[in-house]
Write a protein that holds these residues in place. Structure first.
Motif, PDB file in Angstrom:
ATOM      1  N   THR A  50     -13.571  -7.790  -0.523  1.00  0.00           N
ATOM      2  CA  THR A  50     -12.966  -7.500   0.770  1.00  0.00           C
ATOM      3  C   THR A  50     -11.705  -6.656   0.576  1.00  0.00           C
ATOM      4  OG1 THR A  50     -11.525  -9.440   0.756  1.00  0.00           O
ATOM      5  CG2 THR A  50     -13.770  -9.736   1.627  1.00  0.00           C
ATOM      6  N   ARG A  52      -8.749  -7.209   1.624  1.00  0.00           N
ATOM      7  CA  ARG A  52      -7.592  -8.030   1.275  1.00  0.00           C
ATOM      8  C   ARG A  52      -7.607  -8.413  -0.207  1.00  0.00           C
ATOM      9  NH1 ARG A  52      -4.433 -12.164   0.734  1.00  0.00           N
ATOM     10  NH2 ARG A  52      -2.587 -12.300   2.068  1.00  0.00           N
ATOM     11  N   GLN A  56      -4.777  -7.404  -2.859  1.00  0.00           N
ATOM     12  CA  GLN A  56      -4.167  -8.473  -3.654  1.00  0.00           C
ATOM     13  C   GLN A  56      -4.223  -8.126  -5.143  1.00  0.00           C
ATOM     14  OE1 GLN A  56      -2.826 -11.829  -2.511  1.00  0.00           O
ATOM     15  NE2 GLN A  56      -1.906 -11.226  -4.469  1.00  0.00           N
ATOM     16  N   GLU A  66       5.565  -5.554  -2.002  1.00  0.00           N
ATOM     17  CA  GLU A  66       4.849  -5.762  -0.739  1.00  0.00           C
ATOM     18  C   GLU A  66       3.782  -6.847  -0.891  1.00  0.00           C
ATOM     19  OE1 GLU A  66       5.884  -1.332  -0.915  1.00  0.00           O
ATOM     20  OE2 GLU A  66       4.952  -2.793  -2.255  1.00  0.00           O
ATOM     21  N   SER A  67       3.494  -7.497   0.209  1.00  0.00           N
ATOM     22  CA  SER A  67       2.350  -8.398   0.249  1.00  0.00           C
ATOM     23  C   SER A  67       1.081  -7.550   0.349  1.00  0.00           C
ATOM     24  CB  SER A  67       2.447  -9.316   1.467  1.00  0.00           C
ATOM     25  OG  SER A  67       2.251  -8.565   2.663  1.00  0.00           O
ATOM     26  N   PRO A  68      -0.086  -8.139   0.078  1.00  0.00           N
ATOM     27  CA  PRO A  68      -1.331  -7.380   0.268  1.00  0.00           C
ATOM     28  C   PRO A  68      -1.469  -6.813   1.675  1.00  0.00           C
ATOM     29  CG  PRO A  68      -1.761  -9.360  -0.980  1.00  0.00           C
ATOM     30  CD  PRO A  68      -0.332  -9.461  -0.514  1.00  0.00           C
ATOM     31  N   ASP A  69      -1.083  -7.580   2.684  1.00  0.00           N
ATOM     32  CA  ASP A  69      -1.198  -7.083   4.064  1.00  0.00           C
ATOM     33  C   ASP A  69      -0.240  -5.929   4.318  1.00  0.00           C
ATOM     34  OD1 ASP A  69      -3.169  -8.892   4.678  1.00  0.00           O
ATOM     35  OD2 ASP A  69      -1.813 -10.351   5.586  1.00  0.00           O
ATOM     36  N   GLU A  70       0.945  -5.985   3.733  1.00  0.00           N
ATOM     37  CA  GLU A  70       1.906  -4.894   3.905  1.00  0.00           C
ATOM     38  C   GLU A  70       1.415  -3.622   3.212  1.00  0.00           C
ATOM     39  OE1 GLU A  70       6.094  -7.417   4.302  1.00  0.00           O
ATOM     40  OE2 GLU A  70       5.286  -6.921   2.311  1.00  0.00           O
ATOM     41  N   ARG A  72      -1.694  -2.866   2.655  1.00  0.00           N
ATOM     42  CA  ARG A  72      -2.814  -2.374   3.466  1.00  0.00           C
ATOM     43  C   ARG A  72      -2.309  -1.627   4.694  1.00  0.00           C
ATOM     44  NH1 ARG A  72      -6.849  -4.602   7.361  1.00  0.00           N
ATOM     45  NH2 ARG A  72      -8.780  -3.460   6.968  1.00  0.00           N
ATOM     46  N   SER A  73      -1.220  -2.066   5.289  1.00  0.00           N
ATOM     47  CA  SER A  73      -0.644  -1.364   6.437  1.00  0.00           C
ATOM     48  C   SER A  73      -0.178   0.033   6.046  1.00  0.00           C
ATOM     49  CB  SER A  73       0.528  -2.161   7.021  1.00  0.00           C
ATOM     50  OG  SER A  73       0.080  -3.365   7.592  1.00  0.00           O
TER      51      SER A  73
END
Length: 214
Positions: A50, A52, A56, A66-70, A72-73
């Motif tokens: 996926t 995410r 990660q 950064e976090s994975p979500d950040e 990805r943004s």
């Protein structure tokens, strides 16, 4: 002859896969990841996980703050702006319209994500532009094809669907009676996959086929 064609966007009219690689190069240069880091990013893109999980893995590998979500943004904001239309697309779309064709764009994704990819006047070369994720349904659901045809004031029987996805573009178009052109990129269909009416390697080859039909 129904001179109406619906086009997919990503990796049909616009080199989205190339834009992802350009982002990898940009990221590797900005963060001094080196050749090995760039190779890791490219390999990660091919992993069957996926988004995410992939982000990660990148964060863990390089110790990004950064976090994975950040991350990805950042990816979702930057990649559309690195997208480029394939050579000749804008000119060829204009030629179709000059020959009396109605044209539509049907792409899964939102206007927010997809509009930045449509530069150099591309958006003005369609009678209808439909971002399916902003609608009630998306490809390959037949309803979204009917929605686009209705907005264009065109019928689907004998019209053409041009796209790179056998599942979303070719199967979806065929289900509503359209002829189909698969932009294969050199791929070969596997057993059991939808069978397109025509196969081309690049979208540049699709336009002469349409013009000949018209």
């Amino acid at each position: 002859m129904n001179k109406f064609a619906i086009f997919d966007l990503d990796d049909t009219l616009v080199d989205s896969a190339g834009a992802v690689d350009r982002w990898f190069i940009e990221l590797a240069e900005q963060r001094n990841l080196g050749a090995d880091g760039l190779q890791f990013l490219r390999a990660e893109q091919q992993r069957p996980v996926t988004p995410r999980e992939s982000f990660q893995s990148i964060v863990d590998r390089f110790g990004f703050t950064e976090s994975p979500d950040e991350l990805r943004s950042i990816f979702l904001e930057r990649v559309p702006r690195l997208s480029r239309a394939f050579d000749g697309v804008v000119h060829s779309l204009g030629e179709l319209r000059a020959r009396g064709w109605r044209t539509a764009l049907l792409t899964n994704g939102t206007a927010l994500d997809q509009q930045p990819k449509m530069r150099d006047g591309m958006a003005d070369l369609f009678d209808v532009v439909c971002f399916a994720d902003d609608e009630a349904t998306r490809k390959p659901d037949p309803e979204v094809f009917r929605l686009v045809a209705g907005r264009a004031g065109a019928g689907l029987d004998g019209a053409w669907m041009v796209g790179d996805s056998l599942e979303y573009d070719i199967a979806g178009g065929a289900a509503v009676g359209m002829s189909t052109i698969w932009v294969s990129g050199g791929r070969t269909p596997r057993d059991g996959e939808p069978v397109p009416t025509r196969v081309v390697t690049s979208v540049a080859e699709a336009f002469p086929l349409l013009l000949a039909e018209g």
